[in-house]
Design a protein around this motif. Structure first.
Motif, short mmCIF file in Angstrom:
data_model
loop_
_atom_site.label_atom_id
_atom_site.label_comp_id
_atom_site.label_asym_id
_atom_site.label_seq_id
_atom_site.Cartn_x
_atom_site.Cartn_y
_atom_site.Cartn_z
N GLU A 193 54.69 82.85 68.39
CA GLU A 193 53.29 81.35 66.70
C GLU A 193 54.55 80.33 67.75
N ILE A 194 55.61 79.79 68.28
CA ILE A 194 56.54 78.74 68.99
C ILE A 194 54.72 79.15 70.08
N ARG A 195 55.23 79.79 71.26
CA ARG A 195 54.06 79.85 72.25
C ARG A 195 52.85 79.61 72.51
N GLU A 196 52.14 79.52 71.17
CA GLU A 196 50.36 79.05 71.32
C GLU A 196 50.12 78.21 70.61
N LEU A 197 51.53 77.26 70.99
CA LEU A 197 51.27 76.12 70.03
C LEU A 197 51.58 75.18 71.32
N GLY A 198 50.33 74.56 72.24
CA GLY A 198 49.97 74.13 72.59
C GLY A 198 51.33 72.53 73.78
N GLY A 199 52.31 72.89 74.59
CA GLY A 199 53.05 72.22 74.87
C GLY A 199 54.18 71.99 74.12
N VAL A 200 54.27 73.07 73.55
CA VAL A 200 56.04 72.76 72.76
C VAL A 200 56.80 72.83 74.20
N ASP A 201 56.57 73.81 74.91
CA ASP A 201 58.02 73.48 75.81
C ASP A 201 58.25 71.96 76.61
N SER A 202 57.00 70.96 76.64
CA SER A 202 56.85 69.82 77.40
C SER A 202 57.72 68.62 75.95
N GLY A 203 57.68 69.65 74.33
CA GLY A 203 57.78 68.53 73.68
C GLY A 203 56.28 68.05 72.77
N ILE A 204 55.16 67.45 74.29
CA ILE A 204 54.15 67.11 73.53
C ILE A 204 52.78 68.02 73.68
N ILE A 205 52.67 68.47 71.93
CA ILE A 205 52.12 69.32 71.63
C ILE A 205 50.66 68.95 71.02
N GLY A 206 50.01 69.78 71.86
CA GLY A 206 48.10 69.63 71.26
C GLY A 206 47.41 70.37 72.54
N ASN A 207 46.49 70.88 72.06
CA ASN A 207 45.31 71.29 73.45
C ASN A 207 44.74 70.43 73.56
N SER A 208 44.70 69.14 72.79
CA SER A 208 42.89 68.23 72.85
C SER A 208 42.76 67.82 74.54
N VAL A 209 41.89 67.57 74.73
CA VAL A 209 41.23 66.33 76.43
C VAL A 209 42.93 66.49 76.86
N VAL A 210 42.59 64.40 75.15
CA VAL A 210 43.88 63.84 75.77
C VAL A 210 44.80 63.88 75.40
N MET A 211 45.68 65.38 75.13
CA MET A 211 46.68 65.52 74.99
C MET A 211 46.83 66.46 76.59
N ASP A 212 46.06 66.96 77.06
CA ASP A 212 45.98 67.91 78.43
C ASP A 212 45.88 66.48 79.84
N LYS A 213 45.48 65.69 79.47
CA LYS A 213 45.98 64.32 80.07
C LYS A 213 47.04 63.09 80.64
N LEU A 214 47.86 63.77 78.87
CA LEU A 214 48.85 63.32 78.70
C LEU A 214 49.84 63.77 79.78
N ARG A 215 50.23 65.40 79.14
CA ARG A 215 50.98 66.40 79.80
C ARG A 215 50.75 66.32 81.57
N ASN A 216 49.43 66.29 81.61
CA ASN A 216 49.23 65.69 83.54
C ASN A 216 49.98 64.24 83.78
N MET A 217 50.13 63.68 83.70
CA MET A 217 50.10 62.04 83.70
C MET A 217 51.85 62.09 83.54
N VAL A 218 52.12 62.75 82.23
CA VAL A 218 53.83 62.74 82.80
C VAL A 218 54.36 63.97 83.50
#
Length: 453
Positions: free
Chosen positions: A131-156
């Protein structure tokens, strides 16, 4: 009660196992077809499987087929195979095909209980981890699967290994400190301190000493030398939140530190070299403040080598549901409340609300809802929203859903009238106590019974 499926064509063995494992809701099957049917209908987490099943009870062929079919339909099911003393290789073959464990006859109730209990514990842990792993971005702390959050994780991910200065721009409550911490955790400084300071929350007269520290006797009350936040972040990361609220006179001192990488404590004369990475954040328009002369232009360009925008929650598509589920799991464990999800009207409310307070507002909503929830599902009322009748899902007209709501509400009302006495509650409802406990467990009702009831 946890559901346990026992697959064995020997009625005597079925009876013995059911008696030994009475703390579970035992389901029985005598062949592969019945086993699969029970699996589809009840979704048990653990299966006890005798490999000698009809029509070929003398061999393990049918049992191994059942094993493969169960795992194909439900790959996370824990299957414990039961074999005879002379079938060691068959047991190993079953393990190779995905069985969790094996047990050799004759049956011992104490031993089989330990094995089954361990299987259920492991199944629960793995389920929570999934359940935790299915929540996008939990490992980095930046949670979400939207395009803007994917872009944010990539910048980080790209800037974290560098020493570039970053300026995080976003509304209050969007998670700027979470992003700053993610940069730190993915950098070469991750083993060193991450020190955060909110420039808006500290009075102007104290902010300088908080940042740069002071020598003993520097001012009234300075009884000993005290390091500032910059020194405390040595070799690590300093996060300056709400940098736009920093007084103009202190901005010059900060600029000198960023340029020279040295500081002077208040009341001191010695320059101290400090190796610190600085990340800043604000919800203000710094460029406009530069034009208005309320923020130094040279400092602005110094801290904004990389500008990272953080989108408000309302612009993150369905991330609100992912974050809501994450907080639900978190607070459910914190407060030991058995909440499993959100009702249809709660989901509709979560998606339609504009979230002016962003993630902080969502976090507070979920926390209070978990505490207030009377059933296993968070409702629109639990979240503090007024339900919009125009947004009621068609699922609300499902007969089973209507019946479940009516039953759970009746139990709660009777419980209140009985003043917390379960025996009186059952009497008011015209049902037995075991039936009442079954309804409480079925709907995950959070009822606090009277002591001695």
């Amino acid at each position: 009660m946890e559901k346990l499926l026992i697959v064995d064509d020997d009625l005597g063995i079925q009876k013995q196992l059911k008696w030994s494992l009475s703390q579970y809701a035992v389901l029985l099957a005598g062949d592969r077809e019945q086993a699969v049917s029970n699996l589809r209908m009840h979704e048990p987490k653990v299966v006890l499987l005798d490999l000698g099943l009809p029509p070929d009870a003398a061999n393990a062929t049918e049992g191994l087929k059942a094993l493969e079919q169960i795992l194909a339909l439900s790959p996370f099911t824990k299957i414990i195979v039961i074999t005879g003393n002379d079938e060691h290789q068959v047991a190993l073959d079953a393990i190779a095909k995905g069985a969790y464990d094996f047990y050799q006859k004759p049956l011992d109730g104490d031993v089989i209980n330990v094995i089954v209990e361990r299987a259920f514990s492991l199944a629960k842990i793995e389920s929570e981890n999934r359940e935790i792993r299915e929540l996008g971005g939990v490992d980095s702390g930046i949670i979400g699967n939207s395009v803007v959050m994917d872009k944010l994780r990539n910048m980080v991910k790209r800037i974290a290994p560098t020493e570039i200065s970053a300026l995080l721009l976003g509304e209050s409550g969007t998670g700027k400190e979470v992003v700053a911490n993610a940069i730190h955790q993915q950098s070469n400084r991750s083993k060193k301190p991450f020190i955060a300071i909110n420039c808006a929350s500290i009075p102007e007269t104290l902010l300088e000493s908080e940042l740069f520290g002071f020598e003993k006797g520097a001012f009234t009350g300075a009884h000993k030398m005290t390091k500032g936040k910059i020194e405390m972040a040595e070799s690590g990361t300093l996060f300056l939140d709400e940098i736009g609220d920093m007084p103009i006179n202190l901005q010059a001192k900060l600029l000198r530190f960023l340029q020279e990488r040295v500081i002077e404590r208040i009341g001191g004369r010695q320059e101290l070299p400090v190796d610190v990475r600085v990340i800043c954040a604000t919800n203000q328009n710094l460029q406009q403040m530069v034009e208005e002369k309320s923020f130094r232009e040279d400092l602005f360009y110094r801290i904004s080598e990389m500008v990272i925008p953080i989108a408000p929650l309302k612009d993150r598509d369905f991330d609100v549901l992912i974050l809501a589920q994450y907080f639900l799991l978190q607070y459910g464990k914190d407060y030991n409340v058995k909440v499993k999800g959100f009702s249809d009207n709660a989901v509709a409310a979560l998606k339609s609300h504009p979230w002016p307070g962003n993630i902080r507002e969502l976090q507070n909503k979920i926390k209070s809802a978990v505490i207030m929830a009377a059933t296993a599902q968070i409702t629109c009322d639990d979240l503090g929203f007024v339900e919009d009748s125009d947004n009621v899902s068609l699922a609300e007209f499902n007969l089973r859903s209507v019946r479940e709501k009516a039953e759970s509400k009746a139990v709660e009302q009777a419980f209140a009238l009985a003043e917390g006495n379960m025996s009186k509650t059952a009497e008011l409802l015209g049902i037995t106590r075991p039936t009442l406990y079954g309804l409480v467990d079925k709907y995950g009702l959070q009822l606090k019974t009277l002591e001695g009831d």
